[in-house]
Design a protein around this motif. Structure first.
Motif, PDB file in Angstrom:
ATOM      1  N   PHE A 119      51.758  27.875  38.730  1.00  0.00           N
ATOM      2  CA  PHE A 119      50.679  28.810  39.061  1.00  0.00           C
ATOM      3  C   PHE A 119      51.287  30.201  39.189  1.00  0.00           C
ATOM      4  CE2 PHE A 119      52.418  26.881  42.850  1.00  0.00           C
ATOM      5  CZ  PHE A 119      52.734  27.965  43.646  1.00  0.00           C
ATOM      6  N   SER A 120      50.474  31.209  38.948  1.00  0.00           N
ATOM      7  CA  SER A 120      50.928  32.598  39.082  1.00  0.00           C
ATOM      8  C   SER A 120      50.614  33.109  40.481  1.00  0.00           C
ATOM      9  CB  SER A 120      50.242  33.479  38.039  1.00  0.00           C
ATOM     10  OG  SER A 120      50.583  33.071  36.729  1.00  0.00           O
ATOM     11  N   VAL A 121      51.419  34.068  40.927  1.00  0.00           N
ATOM     12  CA  VAL A 121      51.253  34.666  42.245  1.00  0.00           C
ATOM     13  C   VAL A 121      50.914  36.143  42.075  1.00  0.00           C
ATOM     14  CG1 VAL A 121      52.400  35.218  44.438  1.00  0.00           C
ATOM     15  CG2 VAL A 121      52.862  33.024  43.291  1.00  0.00           C
ATOM     16  N   TYR A 122      49.921  36.584  42.845  1.00  0.00           N
ATOM     17  CA  TYR A 122      49.445  37.971  42.731  1.00  0.00           C
ATOM     18  C   TYR A 122      49.554  38.685  44.077  1.00  0.00           C
ATOM     19  CZ  TYR A 122      47.330  36.354  38.368  1.00  0.00           C
ATOM     20  OH  TYR A 122      47.137  35.820  37.110  1.00  0.00           O
ATOM     21  N   LEU A 123      49.677  40.001  44.016  1.00  0.00           N
ATOM     22  CA  LEU A 123      49.610  40.867  45.186  1.00  0.00           C
ATOM     23  C   LEU A 123      48.321  41.680  45.115  1.00  0.00           C
ATOM     24  CD1 LEU A 123      53.257  42.309  45.225  1.00  0.00           C
ATOM     25  CD2 LEU A 123      52.405  40.211  46.308  1.00  0.00           C
ATOM     26  N   TRP A 124      47.833  42.095  46.283  1.00  0.00           N
ATOM     27  CA  TRP A 124      46.667  42.989  46.316  1.00  0.00           C
ATOM     28  C   TRP A 124      47.180  44.409  46.542  1.00  0.00           C
ATOM     29  CZ3 TRP A 124      41.802  43.221  44.995  1.00  0.00           C
ATOM     30  CH2 TRP A 124      40.969  44.197  45.549  1.00  0.00           C
ATOM     31  N   GLN A 125      47.048  45.238  45.512  1.00  0.00           N
ATOM     32  CA  GLN A 125      47.555  46.605  45.588  1.00  0.00           C
ATOM     33  C   GLN A 125      46.580  47.561  44.919  1.00  0.00           C
ATOM     34  OE1 GLN A 125      51.460  46.605  43.768  1.00  0.00           O
ATOM     35  NE2 GLN A 125      52.476  45.850  45.618  1.00  0.00           N
ATOM     36  N   GLY A 126      46.327  48.662  45.591  1.00  0.00           N
ATOM     37  CA  GLY A 126      45.477  49.698  45.004  1.00  0.00           C
ATOM     38  C   GLY A 126      44.093  49.210  44.629  1.00  0.00           C
ATOM     39  N   GLY A 127      43.561  48.263  45.402  1.00  0.00           N
ATOM     40  CA  GLY A 127      42.222  47.778  45.135  1.00  0.00           C
ATOM     41  C   GLY A 127      42.123  46.793  44.000  1.00  0.00           C
ATOM     42  N   ASP A 128      43.249  46.184  43.601  1.00  0.00           N
ATOM     43  CA  ASP A 128      43.225  45.237  42.488  1.00  0.00           C
ATOM     44  C   ASP A 128      44.315  44.185  42.688  1.00  0.00           C
ATOM     45  OD1 ASP A 128      42.418  44.076  40.168  1.00  0.00           O
ATOM     46  OD2 ASP A 128      42.897  45.782  38.874  1.00  0.00           O
ATOM     47  N   PHE A 129      44.192  43.067  41.990  1.00  0.00           N
ATOM     48  CA  PHE A 129      45.207  42.020  42.017  1.00  0.00           C
ATOM     49  C   PHE A 129      46.258  42.302  40.955  1.00  0.00           C
ATOM     50  CE2 PHE A 129      41.540  39.904  43.917  1.00  0.00           C
ATOM     51  CZ  PHE A 129      42.122  39.348  45.054  1.00  0.00           C
TER      52      PHE A 129
END
Length: 326
Positions: free
Chosen positions: A29-39
């Motif tokens: 699975f991929s991992v995302y961060l929440w930055q600048g109003g987007d994933f």
């Protein structure tokens, strides 16, 4: 750049604590961060999450990362495969392993609240049950206690999640009987540990797809006694021990290990027994598909009524339907 902005339909995500991304374990699975109003993509599917990845998150104060909801089955399989190994790894500080255990357990708790209990129960009892669950998990996450629980999780993660389900169902029904806080905690802990003795049952028996032989059934029946033995060094009350030892007793005396009858079986144990049967029937097992809730309740009512306390069963049904029994 966020990867969901040009999707044909909205992509949903669920939060994950960074401690649940185990260094050097491979996840599909991929991992995302929440930055600048987007994933924003952080690691891709099939990439090992390294110590460096975790340190970067820690140094930047990141408290949550995200996985796409479509990849939740892969994430759950990743936890199942790796959690026991992490908890058994004595090279990791006990504080780290305790936090991992706590996070994994609260994820299971949230999942059953979201998907297995009606909204009325969630709204009315969530905060109280959550506090009881968290206190119990804190107890299990202590140094000596984690050493008893970790082999259990490593041996059979699915049995541990079943125990969490039974725990939460049981505590919800305890509310319907207006049990004291102390009794609720002690018996809830017993519900959470009721199957811990299965850590001493061979996997080939626990995961057998066909019918068990009589000899295999006899081995399975040893797990309540094993459970009490495994917890003998822990500071548990008789309430907790009763729940571990007697959860397979039946009102008609055909249960095990002691063949207790009716009122000889403590009320909290009878509650846990109903919760145990219901969750087993509504969960996919190696030898049977999961039943729909109504079908499982019908089976209990018509085919198990001699062994089950039907007054408790009615309360259980009322809790599942969202009725307020207090």
């Amino acid at each position: 750049m966020g990867l969901n902005t040009h999707a044909a339909r909205p992509v949903s995500y669920f939060p994950v604590s960074p401690v649940m991304l185990f260094p050097e374990a491979l996840g599909d699975f991929s991992v995302y961060l929440w930055q600048g109003g987007d994933f924003v993509l952080y690691t891709v599917s099939g990439q090992k999450f390294t110590v460096r990845h975790r340190k970067t998150l820690h140094d930047n104060g990141v408290r949550e990362v995200y996985v796409q909801s479509s990849e939740k089955p892969q994430y759950e399989l990743y936890i199942e495969r790796n959690l026991g190994t992490i908890l058994l790894d004595e090279t990791l500080p006990i504080e780290v392993r305790s936090q991992v255990f706590y996070e994994a357990s609260t994820v299971v708790m949230q999942d059953i609240f979201d998907h297995k209990l009606p909204s009325a129960v969630r709204a009315r009892h969530f905060s109280r049950i959550t506090e009881i669950v968290k206190n119990s998990i804190r107890f299990l996450a202590s140094d000596k206690t984690l050493s008893a629980v970790a082999p259990f999780i490593s041996h059979d993660y699915k049995t541990y999640t079943h125990c969490m389900h039974v725990f939460i169902y049981s505590v919800a029904v305890f509310q319907a009987f207006d049990m004291s806080e102390a009794d609720t905690y002690e018996c809830g802990l017993g519900a959470l540990l009721h199957d811990i003795g299965k850590a001493r049952i061979p996997r080939r028996i626990l995961n057998k797809r066909g019918s068990l032989t009589q000899a295999e059934r006899d081995v399975i029946k040893e797990h309540p006694v094993h459970g009490v033995s495994m917890c003998a060094h822990l500071p548990m009350t008789q309430n907790t021990i009763n729940c571990i030892l007697f959860h397979h007793e039946k009102l008609d005396g055909t249960g095990y290990p002691a063949g207790l009858r009716r009122e000889s079986i403590p009320l909290p144990v009878r509650i846990i027994s109903v919760s145990d049967i219901y969750d087993a029937l509504t969960t996919a097992r190696p030898y049977a598909e999961a039943m729909p809730p109504y079908e499982a309740l019908t089976l209990i009512r018509h085919q198990m009524r001699d062994g089950v306390d039907m007054d408790i069963f009615k309360r259980f049904v009322a809790v599942l339907s969202g009725a307020d029994m207090i």
